[in-house]
Design a protein around this motif. Structure first.
Motif, PDB file in Angstrom:
ATOM      1  N   LYS A   1      -5.694   6.826  -6.462  1.00  0.00           N
ATOM      2  CA  LYS A   1      -4.962   5.954  -5.543  1.00  0.00           C
ATOM      3  C   LYS A   1      -5.908   5.225  -4.594  1.00  0.00           C
ATOM      4  CE  LYS A   1      -0.561   8.416  -5.785  1.00  0.00           C
ATOM      5  NZ  LYS A   1       0.458   9.226  -5.074  1.00  0.00           N
ATOM      6  N   THR A   2      -7.003   5.892  -4.221  1.00  0.00           N
ATOM      7  CA  THR A   2      -8.007   5.210  -3.391  1.00  0.00           C
ATOM      8  C   THR A   2      -8.582   4.019  -4.144  1.00  0.00           C
ATOM      9  OG1 THR A   2      -8.594   7.195  -2.136  1.00  0.00           O
ATOM     10  CG2 THR A   2     -10.264   5.453  -2.273  1.00  0.00           C
ATOM     11  N   ARG A   3      -8.910   4.225  -5.412  1.00  0.00           N
ATOM     12  CA  ARG A   3      -9.432   3.110  -6.207  1.00  0.00           C
ATOM     13  C   ARG A   3      -8.408   1.984  -6.317  1.00  0.00           C
ATOM     14  NH1 ARG A   3     -11.404   7.516  -9.315  1.00  0.00           N
ATOM     15  NH2 ARG A   3      -9.704   7.322 -10.819  1.00  0.00           N
ATOM     16  N   SER A   4      -7.149   2.355  -6.491  1.00  0.00           N
ATOM     17  CA  SER A   4      -6.096   1.340  -6.642  1.00  0.00           C
ATOM     18  C   SER A   4      -5.896   0.531  -5.369  1.00  0.00           C
ATOM     19  CB  SER A   4      -4.774   1.999  -7.045  1.00  0.00           C
ATOM     20  OG  SER A   4      -4.849   2.528  -8.356  1.00  0.00           O
ATOM     21  N   ILE A   5      -5.748   1.209  -4.228  1.00  0.00           N
ATOM     22  CA  ILE A   5      -5.440   0.465  -3.010  1.00  0.00           C
ATOM     23  C   ILE A   5      -6.631  -0.348  -2.532  1.00  0.00           C
ATOM     24  CG2 ILE A   5      -3.573   2.011  -2.318  1.00  0.00           C
ATOM     25  CD1 ILE A   5      -5.433   3.307  -0.283  1.00  0.00           C
ATOM     26  N   GLN A   6      -7.845   0.180  -2.731  1.00  0.00           N
ATOM     27  CA  GLN A   6      -9.010  -0.620  -2.338  1.00  0.00           C
ATOM     28  C   GLN A   6      -9.232  -1.773  -3.311  1.00  0.00           C
ATOM     29  OE1 GLN A   6     -12.210   2.520  -1.401  1.00  0.00           O
ATOM     30  NE2 GLN A   6     -12.113   1.220   0.446  1.00  0.00           N
ATOM     31  N   GLY A   7      -8.965  -1.533  -4.595  1.00  0.00           N
ATOM     32  CA  GLY A   7      -9.063  -2.623  -5.564  1.00  0.00           C
ATOM     33  C   GLY A   7      -8.040  -3.703  -5.296  1.00  0.00           C
TER      34      GLY A   7
ATOM     35  N   ILE B   1       0.826  -1.204   0.000  1.00  0.00           N
ATOM     36  CA  ILE B   1       0.000   0.000   0.000  1.00  0.00           C
ATOM     37  C   ILE B   1       0.864   1.260   0.000  1.00  0.00           C
ATOM     38  CG2 ILE B   1      -1.763   1.291   1.250  1.00  0.00           C
ATOM     39  CD1 ILE B   1      -2.701  -1.342  -0.126  1.00  0.00           C
ATOM     40  N   ARG B   2       1.906   1.282   0.809  1.00  0.00           N
ATOM     41  CA  ARG B   2       2.793   2.448   0.825  1.00  0.00           C
ATOM     42  C   ARG B   2       3.406   2.691  -0.556  1.00  0.00           C
ATOM     43  NH1 ARG B   2       4.024   4.300   6.150  1.00  0.00           N
ATOM     44  NH2 ARG B   2       4.080   2.677   7.756  1.00  0.00           N
ATOM     45  N   THR B   3       3.786   1.621  -1.213  1.00  0.00           N
ATOM     46  CA  THR B   3       4.459   1.777  -2.506  1.00  0.00           C
ATOM     47  C   THR B   3       3.487   2.251  -3.586  1.00  0.00           C
ATOM     48  OG1 THR B   3       5.956  -0.015  -1.842  1.00  0.00           O
ATOM     49  CG2 THR B   3       6.029   0.682  -4.133  1.00  0.00           C
ATOM     50  N   ILE B   4       2.266   1.760  -3.570  1.00  0.00           N
ATOM     51  CA  ILE B   4       1.259   2.275  -4.506  1.00  0.00           C
ATOM     52  C   ILE B   4       1.027   3.764  -4.255  1.00  0.00           C
ATOM     53  CG2 ILE B   4      -1.169   2.170  -5.204  1.00  0.00           C
ATOM     54  CD1 ILE B   4      -1.125  -0.828  -4.585  1.00  0.00           C
ATOM     55  N   LEU B   5       0.925   4.147  -2.994  1.00  0.00           N
ATOM     56  CA  LEU B   5       0.682   5.550  -2.653  1.00  0.00           C
ATOM     57  C   LEU B   5       1.864   6.454  -2.993  1.00  0.00           C
ATOM     58  CD1 LEU B   5      -1.093   5.220   0.834  1.00  0.00           C
ATOM     59  CD2 LEU B   5      -2.154   5.735  -1.380  1.00  0.00           C
ATOM     60  N   SER B   6       3.063   5.886  -3.086  1.00  0.00           N
ATOM     61  CA  SER B   6       4.270   6.702  -3.270  1.00  0.00           C
ATOM     62  C   SER B   6       4.422   7.270  -4.674  1.00  0.00           C
ATOM     63  CB  SER B   6       5.514   5.876  -2.924  1.00  0.00           C
ATOM     64  OG  SER B   6       5.761   4.883  -3.912  1.00  0.00           O
ATOM     65  N   ALA B   7       3.626   6.791  -5.617  1.00  0.00           N
ATOM     66  CA  ALA B   7       3.757   7.274  -6.998  1.00  0.00           C
ATOM     67  C   ALA B   7       3.562   8.788  -7.057  1.00  0.00           C
ATOM     68  CB  ALA B   7       2.736   6.573  -7.891  1.00  0.00           C
ATOM     69  N   ARG B   8       4.529   9.479  -7.641  1.00  0.00           N
ATOM     70  CA  ARG B   8       4.495  10.934  -7.795  1.00  0.00           C
ATOM     71  C   ARG B   8       4.280  11.653  -6.466  1.00  0.00           C
ATOM     72  NH1 ARG B   8       1.089  11.865 -13.447  1.00  0.00           N
ATOM     73  NH2 ARG B   8       2.131  10.250 -14.643  1.00  0.00           N
ATOM     74  N   SER B   9       4.831  11.102  -5.422  1.00  0.00           N
ATOM     75  CA  SER B   9       4.729  11.713  -4.100  1.00  0.00           C
ATOM     76  C   SER B   9       6.064  11.554  -3.383  1.00  0.00           C
ATOM     77  CB  SER B   9       3.621  11.037  -3.293  1.00  0.00           C
ATOM     78  OG  SER B   9       3.550  11.557  -1.987  1.00  0.00           O
ATOM     79  N   LYS B  10       6.439  12.536  -2.583  1.00  0.00           N
ATOM     80  CA  LYS B  10       7.680  12.447  -1.828  1.00  0.00           C
ATOM     81  C   LYS B  10       7.548  11.397  -0.732  1.00  0.00           C
ATOM     82  CE  LYS B  10       9.245  17.187  -2.637  1.00  0.00           C
ATOM     83  NZ  LYS B  10       9.659  18.469  -2.005  1.00  0.00           N
ATOM     84  N   ASP B  11       8.653  10.716  -0.440  1.00  0.00           N
ATOM     85  CA  ASP B  11       8.627   9.650   0.554  1.00  0.00           C
ATOM     86  C   ASP B  11       8.151  10.150   1.912  1.00  0.00           C
ATOM     87  OD1 ASP B  11       9.594   7.101  -0.646  1.00  0.00           O
ATOM     88  OD2 ASP B  11      11.308   8.334  -1.175  1.00  0.00           O
ATOM     89  N   GLU B  12       8.595  11.332   2.294  1.00  0.00           N
ATOM     90  CA  GLU B  12       8.213  11.858   3.599  1.00  0.00           C
ATOM     91  C   GLU B  12       6.697  12.010   3.719  1.00  0.00           C
ATOM     92  OE1 GLU B  12      12.285  13.184   2.411  1.00  0.00           O
ATOM     93  OE2 GLU B  12      10.301  13.263   1.477  1.00  0.00           O
ATOM     94  N   GLN B  13       6.092  12.532   2.662  1.00  0.00           N
ATOM     95  CA  GLN B  13       4.644  12.714   2.670  1.00  0.00           C
ATOM     96  C   GLN B  13       3.916  11.381   2.597  1.00  0.00           C
ATOM     97  OE1 GLN B  13       2.904  15.008   3.587  1.00  0.00           O
ATOM     98  NE2 GLN B  13       1.348  15.792   2.184  1.00  0.00           N
ATOM     99  N   THR B  14       4.446  10.472   1.780  1.00  0.00           N
ATOM    100  CA  THR B  14       3.832   9.150   1.658  1.00  0.00           C
ATOM    101  C   THR B  14       3.832   8.423   2.999  1.00  0.00           C
ATOM    102  OG1 THR B  14       4.524   8.948  -0.645  1.00  0.00           O
ATOM    103  CG2 THR B  14       3.960   6.915   0.496  1.00  0.00           C
ATOM    104  N   ILE B  15       4.943   8.487   3.715  1.00  0.00           N
ATOM    105  CA  ILE B  15       5.041   7.827   5.015  1.00  0.00           C
ATOM    106  C   ILE B  15       4.030   8.419   5.997  1.00  0.00           C
ATOM    107  CG2 ILE B  15       6.542   7.484   7.019  1.00  0.00           C
ATOM    108  CD1 ILE B  15       8.904   7.380   4.976  1.00  0.00           C
ATOM    109  N   LYS B  16       3.936   9.734   6.018  1.00  0.00           N
ATOM    110  CA  LYS B  16       3.008  10.409   6.925  1.00  0.00           C
ATOM    111  C   LYS B  16       1.557  10.017   6.627  1.00  0.00           C
ATOM    112  CE  LYS B  16       1.675  15.075   8.432  1.00  0.00           C
ATOM    113  NZ  LYS B  16       1.946  16.530   8.249  1.00  0.00           N
ATOM    114  N   VAL B  17       1.191  10.036   5.354  1.00  0.00           N
ATOM    115  CA  VAL B  17      -0.186   9.741   4.958  1.00  0.00           C
ATOM    116  C   VAL B  17      -0.522   8.263   5.179  1.00  0.00           C
ATOM    117  CG1 VAL B  17      -1.715   9.547   2.948  1.00  0.00           C
ATOM    118  CG2 VAL B  17      -0.456  11.668   3.361  1.00  0.00           C
ATOM    119  N   SER B  18       0.401   7.386   4.803  1.00  0.00           N
ATOM    120  CA  SER B  18       0.118   5.952   4.971  1.00  0.00           C
ATOM    121  C   SER B  18       0.066   5.554   6.445  1.00  0.00           C
ATOM    122  CB  SER B  18       1.136   5.103   4.201  1.00  0.00           C
ATOM    123  OG  SER B  18       2.463   5.433   4.540  1.00  0.00           O
TER     124      SER B  18
END
Length: 278
Positions: free
Chosen positions: A137-143, A86-103
């Protein structure tokens, strides 16, 4: 002076990757066993230059080095395959710091495939909205969560051919899951890895997927686990896209500094490559 491509072609990949390791000690996480034993005589003096006492026990020394380098990629935070996926899917076109915080915020509410699949989409969107493309990304991670339940018993599969079937999963995400969740040798290629190996002249490709295919043919398998972590850090902090810090790069004299252009400009000779100014 041999080039990076020549050194790797001649079987001397350690002369290219080992000088980068002391800059980004977290990458030692993926250098283990026989490989670490083999390169240690070269690594040791490089670490001494950083002011560390290398007479100490090796594991303790590397542990202290990694403590001084707290930077981590979104994909490598967890050993849990589901969270890594899930973290890796969310990381697309996003900075790692922000991805970690959001996930992290997402997993406080939905930390299993079952919980995420059953979550109201609007709630998931609200949580991950700070990162880009949050609806897609919501559609992707839930799918992906639903397919894990329907096809894989709620577990993340450990094979590339299965991972690639999941929504939101392409070659890079699948290979990240293999490396960071299952410790399976693979080469995840993002824009940094793609840019660097083309800049080195190691490959001549126009997209990360082609780069991945060529790197798997070129690089010894024992180095696959470390390539993504090491080159992403190198690409973010030294070999940057626009203004690379060649003055501090340990590979400066070996690097041909090729400018990578995926699409040649009009009135430009075929190939679209030239020398990059320092």
């Amino acid at each position: 002076m041999p080039t990076i491509k020549a050194l790797i072609s001649q079987g001397h990949i350690e002369k290219v990757l080992v000088p980068l390791l002391p800059f980004f000690p977290q990458a030692f996480t993926y250098v283990k066993g026989d490989l670490l034993d083999k390169i240690w005589p070269v690594v040791k003096p490089l670490i001494e230059k950083k002011g560390f006492d290398t007479r100490r026990e090796r594991d303790a020394l590397l542990h202290d080095l990694m403590i001084e380098d707290p930077v981590e990629l979104a994909s490598e935070i967890d050993s849990d395959p589901f969270k890594t996926l899930i973290r890796t899917i969310l990381s697309a076109r996003s900075k790692d710091e922000q991805t970690i915080k959001v996930s992290d915020a997402l997993f406080k509410h939905y930390d299993t495939a079952e919980a995420l699949a059953a979550a109201p989409p609007e709630k998931v969107e609200e949580i991950i909205k700070p990162i880009g493309f949050y609806r897609a990304k919501t559609r992707s991670i839930q799918g992906a969560a639903r397919m894990l339940i329907d096809k894989f018993g709620g577990e993340v599969p450990g094979k590339y051919k299965d991972l690639i079937e999941l929504p939101g999963v392409g070659p890079k995400v699948a290979n990240c899951v293999l490396v960071y969740a299952f410790n399976t040798p693979a080469i995840p290629v993002d824009t940094h890895v793609h840019r660097i190996v083309n800049r080195w002249g190691l490959v001549e490709t126009t997209d990360p997927e082609k780069t991945c295919d060529q790197l798997m043919e070129i690089l010894p398998r024992e180095w696959w686990l470390v390539v993504n972590d090491l080159l992403i850090r190198f690409g973010k902090e030294i070999c940057k896209p626009i203004t690379p810090s060649c003055n501090i790069c340990p590979l400066d004299e070996l690097c041909p500094k090729i400018i990578v252009q995926n699409k040649p400009k009009k009135k430009q000779a075929a190939g679209g490559k030239g020398k990059m100014k320092k």
